[in-house]
Scaffold this motif. Structure first.
Motif, PDB file in Angstrom:
ATOM      1  N   THR A 168      57.082  46.721   7.828  1.00  0.00           N
ATOM      2  CA  THR A 168      57.625  46.599   9.176  1.00  0.00           C
ATOM      3  C   THR A 168      56.688  45.761  10.033  1.00  0.00           C
ATOM      4  O   THR A 168      57.088  45.152  11.005  1.00  0.00           O
ATOM      5  N   ASN A 169      55.444  45.789   9.633  1.00  0.00           N
ATOM      6  CA  ASN A 169      54.419  45.101  10.400  1.00  0.00           C
ATOM      7  C   ASN A 169      54.355  43.643   9.971  1.00  0.00           C
ATOM      8  O   ASN A 169      53.877  43.334   8.894  1.00  0.00           O
ATOM      9  N   ILE A 170      54.862  42.748  10.809  1.00  0.00           N
ATOM     10  CA  ILE A 170      54.848  41.349  10.386  1.00  0.00           C
ATOM     11  C   ILE A 170      54.016  40.500  11.331  1.00  0.00           C
ATOM     12  O   ILE A 170      54.330  39.358  11.575  1.00  0.00           O
ATOM     13  N   ASP A 171      52.951  41.086  11.883  1.00  0.00           N
ATOM     14  CA  ASP A 171      52.132  40.206  12.715  1.00  0.00           C
ATOM     15  C   ASP A 171      51.322  39.290  11.789  1.00  0.00           C
ATOM     16  O   ASP A 171      50.979  39.651  10.666  1.00  0.00           O
ATOM     17  N   PRO A 172      51.078  38.089  12.281  1.00  0.00           N
ATOM     18  CA  PRO A 172      50.510  37.046  11.425  1.00  0.00           C
ATOM     19  C   PRO A 172      49.265  37.478  10.656  1.00  0.00           C
ATOM     20  O   PRO A 172      49.125  37.136   9.488  1.00  0.00           O
ATOM     21  N   GLN A 173      48.395  38.249  11.297  1.00  0.00           N
ATOM     22  CA  GLN A 173      47.166  38.641  10.594  1.00  0.00           C
ATOM     23  C   GLN A 173      47.473  39.377   9.307  1.00  0.00           C
ATOM     24  O   GLN A 173      46.887  39.113   8.259  1.00  0.00           O
ATOM     25  N   THR A 174      48.407  40.316   9.414  1.00  0.00           N
ATOM     26  CA  THR A 174      48.720  41.103   8.236  1.00  0.00           C
ATOM     27  C   THR A 174      49.371  40.240   7.168  1.00  0.00           C
ATOM     28  O   THR A 174      49.084  40.394   5.982  1.00  0.00           O
ATOM     29  N   VAL A 175      50.232  39.351   7.624  1.00  0.00           N
ATOM     30  CA  VAL A 175      50.895  38.472   6.667  1.00  0.00           C
ATOM     31  C   VAL A 175      49.859  37.632   5.940  1.00  0.00           C
ATOM     32  O   VAL A 175      49.869  37.529   4.708  1.00  0.00           O
ATOM     33  N   VAL A 176      48.949  37.077   6.711  1.00  0.00           N
ATOM     34  CA  VAL A 176      47.906  36.264   6.108  1.00  0.00           C
ATOM     35  C   VAL A 176      47.079  37.094   5.145  1.00  0.00           C
ATOM     36  O   VAL A 176      46.754  36.667   4.035  1.00  0.00           O
ATOM     37  N   LYS A 177      46.794  38.301   5.569  1.00  0.00           N
ATOM     38  CA  LYS A 177      46.000  39.180   4.717  1.00  0.00           C
ATOM     39  C   LYS A 177      46.709  39.408   3.387  1.00  0.00           C
ATOM     40  O   LYS A 177      46.084  39.366   2.327  1.00  0.00           O
ATOM     41  N   GLY A 178      48.016  39.612   3.471  1.00  0.00           N
ATOM     42  CA  GLY A 178      48.790  39.819   2.260  1.00  0.00           C
ATOM     43  C   GLY A 178      48.707  38.623   1.336  1.00  0.00           C
ATOM     44  O   GLY A 178      48.465  38.753   0.135  1.00  0.00           O
ATOM     45  N   VAL A 179      48.862  37.453   1.913  1.00  0.00           N
ATOM     46  CA  VAL A 179      48.833  36.245   1.096  1.00  0.00           C
ATOM     47  C   VAL A 179      47.434  36.005   0.546  1.00  0.00           C
ATOM     48  O   VAL A 179      47.252  35.588  -0.585  1.00  0.00           O
ATOM     49  N   LYS A 180      46.459  36.344   1.360  1.00  0.00           N
ATOM     50  CA  LYS A 180      45.079  36.194   0.937  1.00  0.00           C
ATOM     51  C   LYS A 180      44.810  37.031  -0.309  1.00  0.00           C
ATOM     52  O   LYS A 180      44.097  36.637  -1.204  1.00  0.00           O
ATOM     53  N   LEU A 233      64.515  36.792  -5.384  1.00  0.00           N
ATOM     54  CA  LEU A 233      63.314  37.296  -6.048  1.00  0.00           C
ATOM     55  C   LEU A 233      63.042  36.623  -7.382  1.00  0.00           C
ATOM     56  O   LEU A 233      61.894  36.378  -7.738  1.00  0.00           O
ATOM     57  N   TRP A 234      64.110  36.332  -8.115  1.00  0.00           N
ATOM     58  CA  TRP A 234      63.888  35.788  -9.453  1.00  0.00           C
ATOM     59  C   TRP A 234      63.123  34.480  -9.394  1.00  0.00           C
ATOM     60  O   TRP A 234      62.412  34.123 -10.321  1.00  0.00           O
ATOM     61  N   GLU A 235      63.261  33.773  -8.270  1.00  0.00           N
ATOM     62  CA  GLU A 235      62.537  32.513  -8.147  1.00  0.00           C
ATOM     63  C   GLU A 235      61.037  32.739  -8.245  1.00  0.00           C
ATOM     64  O   GLU A 235      60.318  31.968  -8.865  1.00  0.00           O
ATOM     65  N   TYR A 236      60.597  33.799  -7.617  1.00  0.00           N
ATOM     66  CA  TYR A 236      59.161  34.085  -7.657  1.00  0.00           C
ATOM     67  C   TYR A 236      58.726  34.455  -9.061  1.00  0.00           C
ATOM     68  O   TYR A 236      57.632  34.139  -9.500  1.00  0.00           O
ATOM     69  N   ALA A 237      59.624  35.165  -9.743  1.00  0.00           N
ATOM     70  CA  ALA A 237      59.259  35.628 -11.070  1.00  0.00           C
ATOM     71  C   ALA A 237      59.088  34.457 -12.025  1.00  0.00           C
ATOM     72  O   ALA A 237      58.276  34.508 -12.948  1.00  0.00           O
ATOM     73  N   THR A 238      59.855  33.398 -11.797  1.00  0.00           N
ATOM     74  CA  THR A 238      59.761  32.278 -12.725  1.00  0.00           C
ATOM     75  C   THR A 238      58.700  31.276 -12.310  1.00  0.00           C
ATOM     76  O   THR A 238      58.219  30.499 -13.112  1.00  0.00           O
ATOM     77  N   LYS A 239      58.345  31.328 -11.043  1.00  0.00           N
ATOM     78  CA  LYS A 239      57.370  30.362 -10.544  1.00  0.00           C
ATOM     79  C   LYS A 239      55.960  30.766 -10.949  1.00  0.00           C
ATOM     80  O   LYS A 239      55.614  31.933 -10.933  1.00  0.00           O
ATOM     81  N   LYS A 240      55.187  29.761 -11.277  1.00  0.00           N
ATOM     82  CA  LYS A 240      53.780  30.056 -11.578  1.00  0.00           C
ATOM     83  C   LYS A 240      53.065  30.320 -10.270  1.00  0.00           C
ATOM     84  O   LYS A 240      53.208  29.566  -9.315  1.00  0.00           O
ATOM     85  N   PRO A 241      52.287  31.358 -10.239  1.00  0.00           N
ATOM     86  CA  PRO A 241      51.574  31.598  -8.985  1.00  0.00           C
ATOM     87  C   PRO A 241      50.603  30.463  -8.679  1.00  0.00           C
ATOM     88  O   PRO A 241      49.899  29.989  -9.561  1.00  0.00           O
ATOM     89  N   GLU A 242      50.625  30.044  -7.452  1.00  0.00           N
ATOM     90  CA  GLU A 242      49.714  28.968  -7.053  1.00  0.00           C
ATOM     91  C   GLU A 242      48.506  29.560  -6.370  1.00  0.00           C
ATOM     92  O   GLU A 242      48.635  30.300  -5.405  1.00  0.00           O
ATOM     93  N   TYR A 243      47.386  29.226  -6.876  1.00  0.00           N
ATOM     94  CA  TYR A 243      46.195  29.793  -6.255  1.00  0.00           C
ATOM     95  C   TYR A 243      45.370  28.751  -5.538  1.00  0.00           C
ATOM     96  O   TYR A 243      44.236  28.985  -5.171  1.00  0.00           O
ATOM     97  N   ASP A 244      45.913  27.556  -5.364  1.00  0.00           N
ATOM     98  CA  ASP A 244      45.105  26.549  -4.690  1.00  0.00           C
ATOM     99  C   ASP A 244      45.099  26.723  -3.176  1.00  0.00           C
ATOM    100  O   ASP A 244      44.405  26.027  -2.484  1.00  0.00           O
ATOM    101  N   HIS A 245      45.887  27.693  -2.717  1.00  0.00           N
ATOM    102  CA  HIS A 245      45.840  27.942  -1.281  1.00  0.00           C
ATOM    103  C   HIS A 245      44.502  28.542  -0.924  1.00  0.00           C
ATOM    104  O   HIS A 245      44.090  29.519  -1.514  1.00  0.00           O
ATOM    105  N   THR A 246      43.880  27.942   0.045  1.00  0.00           N
ATOM    106  CA  THR A 246      42.698  28.610   0.551  1.00  0.00           C
ATOM    107  C   THR A 246      43.209  29.701   1.484  1.00  0.00           C
ATOM    108  O   THR A 246      44.132  29.471   2.243  1.00  0.00           O
ATOM    109  N   PRO A 247      42.617  30.839   1.367  1.00  0.00           N
ATOM    110  CA  PRO A 247      43.162  31.982   2.083  1.00  0.00           C
ATOM    111  C   PRO A 247      43.450  31.723   3.547  1.00  0.00           C
ATOM    112  O   PRO A 247      44.497  32.078   4.050  1.00  0.00           O
ATOM    113  N   SER A 248      42.501  31.112   4.238  1.00  0.00           N
ATOM    114  CA  SER A 248      42.676  31.042   5.682  1.00  0.00           C
ATOM    115  C   SER A 248      43.423  29.797   6.122  1.00  0.00           C
ATOM    116  O   SER A 248      43.527  29.522   7.303  1.00  0.00           O
TER     117      SER A 248
END
Lengths: 505, 162
Positions: free
Chosen positions: A91-103, A122-137
């Motif tokens: 329920t909490n979708i303030d940007p900090q938390t979202v970023v934290k989740g992605v981080k 959802l299936w799109e995510y399941a087939t996609k390779k996770p990308e880790y080149d995102h720098t967290p911040s």
């Protein structure tokens, strides 16, 4: 399973949520999308089952706030074991938390009442390779998630924007080829960027354009396009934040009284429809009240007349209204004036006056110095004349000891206000300075819409007429105290109006 | 009652729903909930809502218990209860209950006990209203299903050939 033919239909999802209601919704939603769902209410349970069947699940959908371990921790633990994609919902979708989740490595972050359309993807995510080149911040990541676009989409859009920006600049096309490599907006970089903007904002004559920002930032690796697209994103994000701030996210810096404004007004204002109460005894759903809930919702509370409470609904009595309406303002004033000496203003007097509750959305729970209204409190008003109420038409249930506030239309309130000076007395409760309306400070008004403001002014205008009459009266502090006791909500509101500059009498 | 037309009951239900939307008691999430109901789960809505009632009452009891405790200071626990409440309320689309929860949580974050108490009163009030209305809705729904299932045998006219 025939994973090859129709992987969507047999996508195996592990759903984790401690809230049974949400979990139930989620599970049925997922099932409707044709997924195979395993539901768990505890994160630890989920982890255990995930460890047992490492390769069984294709995707994990998890809540963020959970009692045993929260979603982020769960995410971390899952990451240690496998690289199964994880979607977070909250329920909490303030940007900090979202970023934290992605981080922490979440694939996406969905707002809690999850839409079935979102689940279908959802299936799109399941087939996609996770990308880790995102720098967290990186601010890019954050935006990607907030807009729930896939990174690819986003990049494409970025390029389009860049094109637009650079149309005027001829050099860019050649330069762009060199700068195809991705610039990561780290926190430091973003801070520099913000500083540059601030610097530009101070100087009123200069426009905020990428070239200038770049100059100020003085970063060799950055290009004008990078800055340009970042600036665009930044502005977009600002606009978005402003929007969401208005609706949902609570500004924690502000104090309690301002908080629920947005939510309450959003939920209660239905402009342009007069609220009229009709009791519908046969039909069961008594009041089709609603109507123009004034943005400053005014709730009329009728007290006394307990029998009408048991009947649950009571139509407004037209004769009463008519009667009040017919009283000329001046007449009333003349009649009431003699009754005003301060000696009469104690409880006895008040006990015979009509009670009005002015309910402003934001001011509900403001002041901790006032005792909470208990249901017992309401009993003390018993001998009051009835103004016409209808609490929600409910049969006495588990919590029915709380009277429901009932909203009245603006017209009705005005009639009452115009004809009942003593009401005002009660509303005012304490000596008012002549410039009463001035004490509504602007900050409090900002949360109301224009409609609300004009209404508030109207209301204040009414109050002021009376308050001018009343200023001459001296109230003893005892009386004041009594007024405050009479109505917590009101007194809380009034307390708000009393600024330190007004000496208590 | 069985003769009461299914159509009329449906219209009545729609009116009631419209009223609840109008008052902001429910929001479109409730429609989502209704859309999730299909042949495979014919009672889905009422099941979920009943779970919701059960959970909510537990939460309300806990909240009241927490607040009435004299040496109460566990605002964190209250916050987690409220998060639960908010989550489930927004899941079934109980907008007003959710809004009160937001205010309540804000009060608890500020450790404002009086504010919490007020919010609790209001929360109970809103919850009670919601519960009554939803019960009413389900009752009409039941009647409607019954009414729709009723089949009267064709009326046999006495044959009176001249």
């Amino acid at each position: 399973m025939d994973n090859n033919n129709n992987f969507q239909s047999s996508l195996r999802v592990l759903a984790v949520d401690d809230n049974i209601v949400c979990l139930e919704m989620l599970v049925v939603g997922l099932q409707q999308c044709g997924y195979e769902v395993t539901a768990k209410t505890g994160a630890l349970e989920a982890l255990a089952i995930l460890k047992e069947n490492k390769d069984y699940f294709d995707i994990v959908v998890t809540d963020v706030t959970m009692p045993d371990i929260d979603g982020f921790k769960l995410l971390e633990l899952i990451r240690l074991e496998t690289d199964i994609p994880v979607i977070m919902i909250s329920t909490n979708i303030d940007p900090q938390t979202v970023v934290k989740g992605v981080k922490h490595g979440a694939q996406d972050y969905l707002a809690k009442p999850v839409k079935v359309e979102d689940l279908r993807k959802l299936w799109e995510y399941a087939t996609k390779k996770p990308e880790y080149d995102h720098t967290p911040s990186s601010i890019e990541t954050r935006e990607t998630v907030v807009q729930s676009l896939s990174p690819e989409d986003y990049k494409e859009r970025d390029m389009e924007k860049e094109d637009e920006i650079s149309r005027s600049d001829q050099i860019t096309s050649s330069r762009k080829k060199h700068t195809k490599k991705r610039i990561t907006w780290t926190r430091q970089l973003h801070k520099k960027f913000l500083d540059a903007i601030q610097q530009l904002q101070v100087d009123l004559h200069s426009k905020i354009i990428p070239t200038k920002i770049l100059e100020i930032m003085d970063e060799p690796d950055l290009t004008r396009e990078n800055v340009g697209s970042h600036l665009q994103k930044y502005r977009k994000m600002l606009a978005k934040q402003r929007k969401t701030l208005g609706q949902d996210i609570i500004d924690t810096n502000r104090t309690m009284e301002h908080l629920p404004d947005a939510d309450f007004t959003a939920s209660t204002i239905i402009p342009g429809r007069p609220i009229i109460t009709r009791s519908n005894s046969g039909g069961g759903y008594g009041i089709s009240n609603a109507g123009q809930m004034n943005p400053i919702s005014r709730y009329l509370m009728k007290t006394g007349m307990s029998d009408s409470f048991s009947a649950n609904t009571k139509p407004l009595n037209n004769n009463d209204l008519q009667f009040q309406h017919n009283l000329l303002h001046s007449q009333v004033m003349n009649q009431m004036q003699p009754a005003m000496p301060s000696s009469l203003l104690g409880n006895d007097y008040m006990a015979n006056s009509t009670q009005i509750r002015c309910f402003m959305p934001g001011y509900r729970y403001l002041n901790s110095s006032f005792p909470p209204p208990t249901s017992g409190n309401l009993g003390q008003h018993h001998s009051h004349p009835v103004l016409g109420i209808a609490p929600y038409s409910q049969s006495p249930g588990a919590f029915c000891n709380v009277y429901s506030p009932y909203q009245i239309s603006k017209g009705f309130l005005n009639q009452v206000l115009n004809s009942q000076p003593d009401l005002l007395l009660e509303q005012v409760g304490c000596p008012l300075p002549g410039n009463f309306s001035g004490h509504f400070d602007a900050a409090n008004m900002t949360n109301f819409g224009d409609e609300a403001k004009s209404e508030m002014n109207e209301c204040l205008g009414n109050m002021q007429i009376f308050s001018n009459e009343l200023i001459g009266e001296n109230f003893s502090s005892d009386n004041q105290h009594d007024f405050f006791k009479q109505d917590d909500d009101l007194s809380a509101i009034l307390n708000e109006f009393r600024t330190p500059s007004v000496p208590p009498l | 009652m069985l003769g009461f037309g299914a159509e009329r009951l449906r219209a009545y239900m729609n009116r009631l729903l419209a009223l609840l939307f109008h008052q902001g008691v429910l929001d479109e999430q409730f429609l989502q909930l209704q859309q999730l109901q299909d042949e495979s789960s014919p009672n889905f809505v009422s099941e979920v809502v009943n779970i919701y009632f059960h959970e909510s009452e537990k939460l309300l009891r806990n909240l009241r218990g927490l607040l009435l405790d004299r040496e109460f200071s566990d605002f964190k626990k209250m916050g987690s209860h409220l998060n639960q409440f908010m989550g489930s309320s927004s899941s079934i689309g109980a907008q007003r209950v959710r809004n009160v929860c937001v205010a309540f949580r804000a009060a608890s974050e500020q450790s404002n006990r009086a504010g919490c108490m007020r919010a609790l009163e209001l929360l109970e009030c809103e919850y009670c209203y919601l519960k009554n209305k939803l019960h009413e809705l389900f009752q009409i729904e039941q009647q409607r299903i019954l009414a729709a299932a009723v089949r009267y045998p064709p009326v046999q006219h006495p044959i009176n050939n001249p």
